[in-house]
Design a protein around this motif. Structure first.
Motif, short mmCIF file in Angstrom:
data_model
loop_
_atom_site.label_atom_id
_atom_site.label_comp_id
_atom_site.label_asym_id
_atom_site.label_seq_id
_atom_site.Cartn_x
_atom_site.Cartn_y
_atom_site.Cartn_z
N ARG A 25 2.38 -1.38 -1.77
CA ARG A 25 1.98 -1.61 -3.15
C ARG A 25 2.99 -2.53 -3.83
O ARG A 25 4.17 -2.20 -3.91
N GLU A 83 -5.99 -2.72 -9.79
CA GLU A 83 -5.51 -2.55 -8.42
C GLU A 83 -6.32 -3.48 -7.52
O GLU A 83 -7.52 -3.28 -7.32
N LYS A 109 -7.33 -4.81 -4.02
CA LYS A 109 -7.34 -4.30 -2.65
C LYS A 109 -8.27 -5.16 -1.78
O LYS A 109 -9.05 -5.95 -2.29
N GLU A 114 -10.43 -1.05 -9.84
CA GLU A 114 -10.14 -1.45 -8.47
C GLU A 114 -10.91 -2.73 -8.17
O GLU A 114 -12.13 -2.77 -8.31
N LEU A 140 -4.31 -8.91 1.74
CA LEU A 140 -4.74 -7.56 1.37
C LEU A 140 -5.34 -6.82 2.54
O LEU A 140 -5.36 -5.59 2.55
N GLU A 157 -1.67 -3.68 -1.51
CA GLU A 157 -2.31 -3.63 -2.82
C GLU A 157 -1.41 -4.33 -3.83
O GLU A 157 -0.20 -4.19 -3.79
#
Length: 672
Positions: free
Chosen positions: A54, A91, A93, A167, A175, A180
């Protein structure tokens, strides 16, 4: 373009190796009836298999964080404008398709923004009085949710937003390797940075702090670095100075020296000077010269190396070393010799020794309960002083507010023509000023009162706990000698290692015992973490009591109604009204907030106490369980005993071989 895939591939190969060793080790601990160790290995396995990198990007709003993230991704993924725009956490991803999922706050805020997309309103209305599940969101509509509406103050948008986070799923190679990227709302002078951004810092593996080259290292930024990042243990954040292309060439070296001097001591990493916009344009247009000249190429390579060689290494090294501890210190050097010794004894001897040891085991349980009671009593004894200190601070704040408002001269004035608008502006201005003073006052109190108080009280609670634990663990070892045979000798291990070993690494409330060297460093580590967490909660509580929205609503209408056309000293009278209402707000709820914050501080200390007692309890119970297991096996007959002896020989060889593999595994991790 940088290829991250090979680096991440190497990490994943090592991750799979360790996961397989954990799986094999778990079978061995199950055969040896090491229930607690098996549970620990299961937790380690989950940690290793579900690892994610992260990268959290933080910084003051208007510093170009979203543009910076887009430059890393090589796409205009996040909305980025020259005005504050990020209203919720994003976030980013990996996903095969470009899509988004919207998460709602539960419960929803009492005051919601005026403009909420109709689609969101309909969705929320379906779940009135219930927790609202995540809502799939078309990527094309993302801007309607994550961007602050025009004319809306950033702090109000975040406080009132019904959304917790978004998200974003994007088909990008970086990724794809379990990375993330967290885009945080911009920092400002309010408690939002605690409620939103700081909450996510605990989950980050790397911090990218973005500064603006045209206005770097402001007081707010330096305060956040010192009081938040450093206090939470982020010793090596990456400082990125964006928009460096806007600095005149002849001034760039001077600006660099100034920024590097200001940030000296906060990270061992160099400061990176970049132009995120040039990097993004270069990637999109395929202009590699523009991309490399932006400064982003070097930063991305360093970040990739950091994630693999440092954070990734640490994440595998710690579980590997804990696995070695379970296999060697617990299974190979303790459990297997103990079981082998008992299996070579007669059943009658084992039963007799177990029966004779029962009074000693009961005494150990009694001693454990006495230690627990002593710690609980001391925790109860520190509650009143903690409460008095917190309550005193609220009282001091209320008193200070009177002085601050009396001394403050608003820049805005009250217009008899536009009475409503001008009155609201004056109230808002005074409120913002008071909020800033509350935060300043609180930070001083946190550093010079709260931290020393917590350390003092932690010292009192745990002052002689190491001595008590040494005595208890020594007596547990004596019982083991009684059960196994007088010629059997146990290895002397310091109490803090026994606790950390039983519970796993940093289990004592995550207070860094491995770094502090033992329980003698417990109080300082406790003070550091507890003071930060409680201090952040206190600030939020203090600012939550002081509600500008309520001030405007309560004061403005009454004041405007009573304001005659010939009213003189209107600002002075308004200041008096704001002062009285502000003090009322602070004083009216201070009792409730004091109780809430006291509980948080005590909960932190109680968690350490619980883990200490848990460690002792596990050791006593394991002693009982091992002997009962051996007795049960011996009662099945000689053939079963010989079978169990052969299994011990086999397990011993497996552990030795796995231990050699672990040594090589850890060595390669450290040396790479």
């Amino acid at each position: 373009m940088i290829n991250h895939t090979e680096d991440f591939k190497k990490f994943r190969e090592k991750q799979m190796q360790l996961a397989e060793m954990l799986k094999e080790a778990s079978k061995i601990t199950q055969e040896l009836e090491m229930r607690h160790s098996t549970e620990r290995l299961s937790e380690l396995s989950e940690k290793v298999n579900n690892d994610t990198f992260r990268i959290q990007v933080v910084g003051t709003f208007k510093n170009g964080k979203s543009t910076f993230i887009n430059a890393m991704l090589g796409e205009e993924v996040l909305p980025a404008y020259p005005i504050p725009c990020t209203a919720v956490i994003n976030e980013v991803k990996y996903g095969e398709e470009k899509e988004a999922v919207l998460y709602y706050r539960n419960p929803l805020p009492k005051i919601l923004p005026e403009k909420i997309p109709e689609e969101s309103k309909r969705y929320m209305n379906q779940y009135k009085g219930q927790a609202i599940p995540p809502m799939p969101l078309s990527y094309s509509k993302l801007e309607d949710y994550v961007v602050i509406p025009m004319g809306k103050e950033q702090k109000d948008a975040i406080l009132e937003s019904p959304y917790e986070k978004v998200e974003l799923f994007w088909p990008l190679k970086l990724l794809e390797n379990h990375v993330e990227i967290i885009d945080s709302p911009g920092l400002n002078e309010h408690a939002i940075r605690t409620t939103v951004t700081v909450d996510y810092l605990n989950r980050a593996d790397a911090i990218l702090f973005v500064l603006n080259a045209t206005a770097p290292c402001s007081q707010d930024e330096m305060s956040f670095i010192e009081n938040n990042l450093k206090a939470m243990g982020f010793e090596d954040p990456f400082f990125v100075v964006n928009r460096f292309d806007l600095i005149k060439a002849r001034e760039q070296e001077m600006v660099k020296r100034y920024i590097e001097t200001k940030l000296n001591g906060y990270s061992s990493n160099p400061v990176y000077f970049v132009s995120a916009l040039h990097a993004l344009d270069g990637k999109i247009d395929g202009d590699m010269e523009k991309y490399h000249s932006s400064g982003m190429a070097e930063l991305e390579q360093v970040l990739s190396d950091f994630l693999i060689r440092n954070k990734g290494k640490a994440k595998l090294t710690q579980p590997a070393r804990e696995l070695k501890h379970v296999l060697n210190d617990e299974a190979l050097f303790r459990i297997i010799p103990e079981r082998r010794k008992m299996l070579h004894s007669s059943l009658d001897d084992v039963k007799r020794r177990y029966q004779e040891a029962q009074p000693h085991l009961e005494e150990l349980n009694l001693r454990k309960e006495q230690l627990k009671s002593k710690l609980e009593l001391r925790i109860e004894q520190i509650k009143p002083e903690i409460r008095r200190e917190i309550m005193k601070h609220f009282t001091d704040l209320a008193s200070s507010i009177r002085t601050w408002i009396n001394e403050y001269e608003p820049e805005n004035s009250i217009s008899l023509i536009h009475r409503k608008e001008s009155t609201q502006k004056v109230i808002a201005e005074i409120s913002d000023y008071v909020k800033g003073r509350i935060e300043e006052e609180h930070n001083n109190w946190n550093d010079f009162v709260l931290k020393p108080l917590i350390e003092e009280k932690a010292n009192y609670v745990f002052s002689d706990v190491e001595r008590d634990l040494d005595e208890l663990f020594s007596e547990i070892d004596e019982v083991n000698v009684e059960l196994i045979g007088k010629e059997y000798q146990t290895q002397k291990i310091p109490a803090w290692q026994r606790v950390a070993g039983v519970l796993g690494g940093l289990a004592l409330g995550d207070l860094g015992l491995a770094a502090s060297g033992g329980l003698n460093g417990l109080s300082k580590e406790l003070a550091k973490t507890a003071a930060f967490e409680v201090g952040a909660g206190f600030l939020l509580g203090a600012l939550g009591l002081f509600n500008p929205v309520t001030l405007v609503m309560v004061i403005a209408g009454t004041f405007i109604y009573n304001l005659s056309k010939n009213e003189s000293n209107a600002v002075r009278k308004l200041k008096d009204a704001v002062r009285d209402e502000a003090v009322k707000q602070i004083s009216g709820s201070s009792e409730e907030k004091t109780t809430e914050l006291q509980k948080k501080m005590i909960a932190k200390i109680t968690a350490v106490k619980d883990n200490v007692i848990k460690a002792v309890n596990i050791q006593i119970n394991e002693t009982n369980e091992q002997v009962r297991t051996i007795i049960a096996e011996m009662e099945k007959g000689e053939e079963n005993v010989r079978k169990k002896q052969a299994e011990l020989e086999h397990d011993e060889e497996l552990i030795k071989e796995m231990s050699r593999k672990l040594d090589n595994f850890i060595f390669t991790l450290v040396e790479e």
